[in-house]
Design an enzyme around this catalytic site. Structure first.
Site, PDB file in Angstrom:
ATOM      1  N   ARG A 185       0.853  -1.182   0.000  1.00 34.12           N
ATOM      2  CA  ARG A 185       0.000   0.000   0.000  1.00 34.12           C
ATOM      3  C   ARG A 185       0.891   1.235   0.000  1.00 34.12           C
ATOM      4  O   ARG A 185       1.988   1.220   0.572  1.00 34.12           O
ATOM      5  CB  ARG A 185      -0.914   0.036   1.238  1.00 34.12           C
ATOM      6  CG  ARG A 185      -2.025  -1.004   1.231  1.00 34.12           C
ATOM      7  CD  ARG A 185      -3.123  -0.667   0.241  1.00 34.12           C
ATOM      8  NE  ARG A 185      -4.259  -1.574   0.320  1.00 34.12           N
ATOM      9  CZ  ARG A 185      -4.380  -2.703  -0.354  1.00 34.12           C
ATOM     10  NH1 ARG A 185      -3.392  -3.092  -1.167  1.00 34.12           N
ATOM     11  NH2 ARG A 185      -5.459  -3.446  -0.225  1.00 34.12           N
ATOM     12  N   GLU A 214      -5.325   6.550  -7.330  1.00 35.45           N
ATOM     13  CA  GLU A 214      -5.141   5.797  -8.568  1.00 35.45           C
ATOM     14  C   GLU A 214      -6.208   6.168  -9.579  1.00 35.45           C
ATOM     15  O   GLU A 214      -7.395   6.066  -9.271  1.00 35.45           O
ATOM     16  CB  GLU A 214      -5.161   4.286  -8.264  1.00 35.45           C
ATOM     17  CG  GLU A 214      -4.027   3.884  -7.341  1.00 35.45           C
ATOM     18  CD  GLU A 214      -3.942   2.388  -7.084  1.00 35.45           C
ATOM     19  OE1 GLU A 214      -4.813   1.634  -7.575  1.00 35.45           O
ATOM     20  OE2 GLU A 214      -2.988   1.965  -6.412  1.00 35.45           O
ATOM     21  N   HIS A 232      -0.645  -0.708 -10.701  1.00 36.88           N
ATOM     22  CA  HIS A 232      -1.375  -1.627  -9.818  1.00 36.88           C
ATOM     23  C   HIS A 232      -1.780  -2.904 -10.559  1.00 36.88           C
ATOM     24  O   HIS A 232      -2.960  -3.254 -10.646  1.00 36.88           O
ATOM     25  CB  HIS A 232      -2.609  -0.959  -9.220  1.00 36.88           C
ATOM     26  CG  HIS A 232      -2.974  -1.528  -7.879  1.00 36.88           C
ATOM     27  ND1 HIS A 232      -3.559  -0.800  -6.893  1.00 36.88           N
ATOM     28  CD2 HIS A 232      -2.827  -2.796  -7.371  1.00 36.88           C
ATOM     29  CE1 HIS A 232      -3.775  -1.570  -5.821  1.00 36.88           C
ATOM     30  NE2 HIS A 232      -3.332  -2.780  -6.096  1.00 36.88           N
TER      31      HIS A 232
END
Length: 258
Positions: A185, A214, A232
């Site tokens: 994270r 994001e 990601h």
């Protein structure tokens, strides 16, 4: 009339839940549930289920890939070549080096196994170490300060706490030329401290798959030539997606059939 919600990363708000009086379960095809209003779910009597471990192999493989990319400067070398430059970046070999793994859950343990396969020495740190996990005499659990001070590469696989694990003072206690890999994270690192570490060359490279927002806002860190960024994609493999989807459907069926 919805009784079950097969959820992705979209926001599931109180308004959605209160508009669904028959909803019994929200089943996430993954492990991240920051998008779900948990307080509202509890008050509405809606169970929230996840699929822990479904993406563990995919994320672990990405962490190892980022580690190799960092120490061999693969993205930077590719950039040089495409710009018509014959510029070689000196690297170091991972064999015999020390990897520090912070967080030894499903993903961290897989990273450890892979690193042992290339004959790295591996240190692990976890708030709740698994005493039954003893894959090799080249692995041992240790304190966080020791891990940070002696590791050549640090791979993050833990949830964020009240303050980042990797910050200015922890970077100051690291060896020069350390590589940090973050597939956990964004909150586990202080991005300003990471950037300063790259500029001062205290850090060789920061490789990350996770961001506070994001898609992320373009920043000096993302644009730094020694920062490797992926969007990601840790769990974005055919196998991980299928495992997560099947697990999420099973969770729904378990609730509806109970």
């Amino acid at each position: 009339e919805c009784v079950a919600y097969l959820a992705g990363a979209e926001v599931i708000s109180r308004k959605v839940m209160e508009a669904s009086p028959n909803l019994k379960v929200i089943s996430r095809n993954g492990v991240g549930v920051e998008n779900i209003d948990h307080k509202a779910a509890k008050e509405c009597g809606i169970l929230v289920k996840t699929t822990p471990g479904a993406n563990a192999q995919g994320v672990a493989e990405l962490a190892i890939s980022l580690m190799f990319s960092a120490v061999r400067s693969i993205p930077l070398s590719d950039k040089h070549m495409k710009e018509g430059e014959w510029k070689r970046e000196k690297a170091f070999e991972l064999h015999g080096k020390t990897l520090g793994v912070i967080g030894t859950g499903n993903i961290g343990r897989r990273v450890i196994q892979m690193a042992l396969g290339i004959e790295m020495n591996v240190l692990g740190y976890d708030l709740y170490p698994n005493s039954s996990f003893n894959p090799s005499d080249k692995f041992q659990y240790t304190g966080l300060n020791t891990l940070i001070s002696v590791s050549d590469v640090i791979s993050l696989h833990c949830p964020p706490g009240d303050i980042p694990i990797i910050r200015k003072d922890t970077i100051g206690s690291m060896k020069s030329g350390v590589v940090i890999v973050n597939t956990a994270r964004a909150g586990v690192v202080d991005e300003d401290a990471i950037y300063d570490g790259l500029v001062s060359e205290k850090l060789m490279c920061y490789a990350t798959d996770v961001y506070k927002k994001e898609p992320p806002v373009m920043s000096s860190l993302i644009q730094h030539p020694r920062c490797i960024c992926t969007p990601h994609i840790g769990g974005y493999t055919d196998e991980s997606i299928n495992r997560a989807l099947e697990g999420a459907v099973d969770n729904i069926l378990d609730v509806l059939n109970s």
